[in-house]
Enzyme design. Structure first.
Site, PDB file in Angstrom:
ATOM      1  N   LYS A  52      -9.834  16.306  -4.588  1.00 30.67           N
ATOM      2  CA  LYS A  52     -10.998  16.328  -3.788  1.00 30.67           C
ATOM      3  C   LYS A  52     -11.650  17.472  -3.721  1.00 30.67           C
ATOM      4  O   LYS A  52     -12.886  17.557  -3.435  1.00 30.67           O
ATOM      5  CB  LYS A  52     -10.139  15.880  -2.251  1.00 30.67           C
ATOM      6  CG  LYS A  52      -9.828  14.509  -2.153  1.00 30.67           C
ATOM      7  CD  LYS A  52      -9.129  14.629  -0.757  1.00 30.67           C
ATOM      8  CE  LYS A  52      -8.635  12.920  -0.541  1.00 30.67           C
ATOM      9  NZ  LYS A  52      -7.681  12.659   0.581  1.00 30.67           N
ATOM     10  N   GLN A  96      -4.568  13.857   5.457  1.00 32.38           N
ATOM     11  CA  GLN A  96      -3.661  13.238   4.513  1.00 32.38           C
ATOM     12  C   GLN A  96      -2.684  12.625   4.720  1.00 32.38           C
ATOM     13  O   GLN A  96      -1.928  13.261   5.441  1.00 32.38           O
ATOM     14  CB  GLN A  96      -3.468  14.445   3.224  1.00 32.38           C
ATOM     15  CG  GLN A  96      -2.958  13.733   2.071  1.00 32.38           C
ATOM     16  CD  GLN A  96      -3.821  12.695   1.293  1.00 32.38           C
ATOM     17  OE1 GLN A  96      -5.085  13.154   0.946  1.00 32.38           O
ATOM     18  NE2 GLN A  96      -3.509  11.624   0.912  1.00 32.38           N
ATOM     19  N   ASP A 119     -12.535   8.599   6.072  1.00 30.67           N
ATOM     20  CA  ASP A 119     -11.576   7.708   5.513  1.00 30.67           C
ATOM     21  C   ASP A 119     -11.722   6.331   6.065  1.00 30.67           C
ATOM     22  O   ASP A 119     -11.116   5.287   5.602  1.00 30.67           O
ATOM     23  CB  ASP A 119     -10.001   8.262   5.779  1.00 30.67           C
ATOM     24  CG  ASP A 119      -9.193   8.530   4.674  1.00 30.67           C
ATOM     25  OD1 ASP A 119      -9.790   8.473   3.582  1.00 30.67           O
ATOM     26  OD2 ASP A 119      -8.469   9.484   4.847  1.00 30.67           O
TER      27      ASP A 119
END
Length: 286
Positions: A52, A96, A119
């Site tokens: 990322k 995460q 997300d």
């Protein structure tokens, strides 16, 4: 021979377009910003976070990384999320997953501001997606839809089977196929006659995390097969949820592992971040 749906090539194409958008936003005084929070030292998560960071750098997106000890308390993590929600130069906040067992993942997801939830896991964004009015789309399912589009495959009127019912892939994937007028069946561990259900599919999406679960006998001749699985075998090699070598001769289109859906996931995350920055720029311009 099946058409191989190349996620690397499509990802590169989309990122070139995003690079132009980022440059235009930056020229107007808005540099997109993404903050990634990693709790603990899960090796797979570390690789993903690093990818990322690289993706952000190449596009000109400002990125911040918060590496936290696995022993962090839930309260401390929520305080960090709150700080990032208020940070004016951050458009996307990503925590995460998975998180250590003592932290309530749902509480953390709910704490992220919906307009920074790149997300698309926050209940508000899930609800908007179900209602057909999304702010952001979940990254992996959105990547699958881009691959289908690029291949000229429309779900409209087709029998679509999704194997897996996770909140991250299975459920939203089914919803996105439904929004494109597919007739959708979701399969899971309690599904009876899984092979028969899969064999009906014009579009088959495997997202269950079991190496080579989908065999040639479970696939209809000419089906489009999307493999979301990423499984590491004892010898260290990677394979998907589909037995690629056996299924590829029967399929009309198929994604490889690696190099299929995987590259698209991070690209869709970057796309959501750029969209969030564009919304911030729009608010500033009012």
């Amino acid at each position: 021979m099946a058409l191989i749906l190349d996620g690397k090539a499509l990802s590169a194409k989309i990122r070139e377009s995003l690079k132009e958008e980022v440059a235009a936003l930056a020229a107007g005084g808005t540099v997109p910003g993404l903050a990634v929070v990693l709790v603990g030292d899960d090796p797979a998560s570390k690789i993903y976070v690093n990818n990322k960071k690289k993706g952000c750098k190449k596009l000109g997106i400002h990125s911040e990384e918060y590496l936290l000890a696995a022993s962090i308390t839930q309260r401390e993590l929520l305080e960090l999320v709150d700080m990032l929600n208020k940070k004016p130069d951050i458009d996307g906040v990503l925590v995460q997953l998975p998180l250590p067992g003592h932290i309530d993942e749902r509480a953390v997801i709910r704490a992220i501001a919906p307009d920074k939830d790149v997300d698309a896991f926050h209940p508000e964004n899930v609800g908007r997606m179900v209602a057909g009015d999304p702010l952001f789309l979940p990254c992996t399912p959105a990547g699958v839809m881009e691959l289908l589009r690029e291949a000229g495959v429309s779900p409209a009127g087709k029998e679509c089977v999704v194997v897996g019912r996770s909140n991250i892939v299975g459920k939203p994937q089914a919803m996105l196929l439904l929004h494109e007028h597919g007739t959708v069946t979701i399969c899971h561990s309690k599904t009876k006659n899984l092979a028969e259900v899969c064999a009906r599919a014009d579009i088959l999406v495997a997202a269950v995390g079991k190496p080579r679960l989908i065999t040639a006998g479970m696939v209809k001749e000419g089906a489009v097969v999307i493999d979301v699985g990423m499984n590491r075998l004892p010898d260290g090699s990677l394979c998907g949820d589909v037995d690629f070598d056996a299924v590829e001769p029967k399929a009309s289109c198929i994604t490889p592992v690696p190099g299929g859906v995987g590259p698209m996931t991070i690209t869709m995350l970057l796309k959501n971040t750029v969209k969030a920055a564009a919304l911030r720029a729009k608010k500033k311009g009012r």
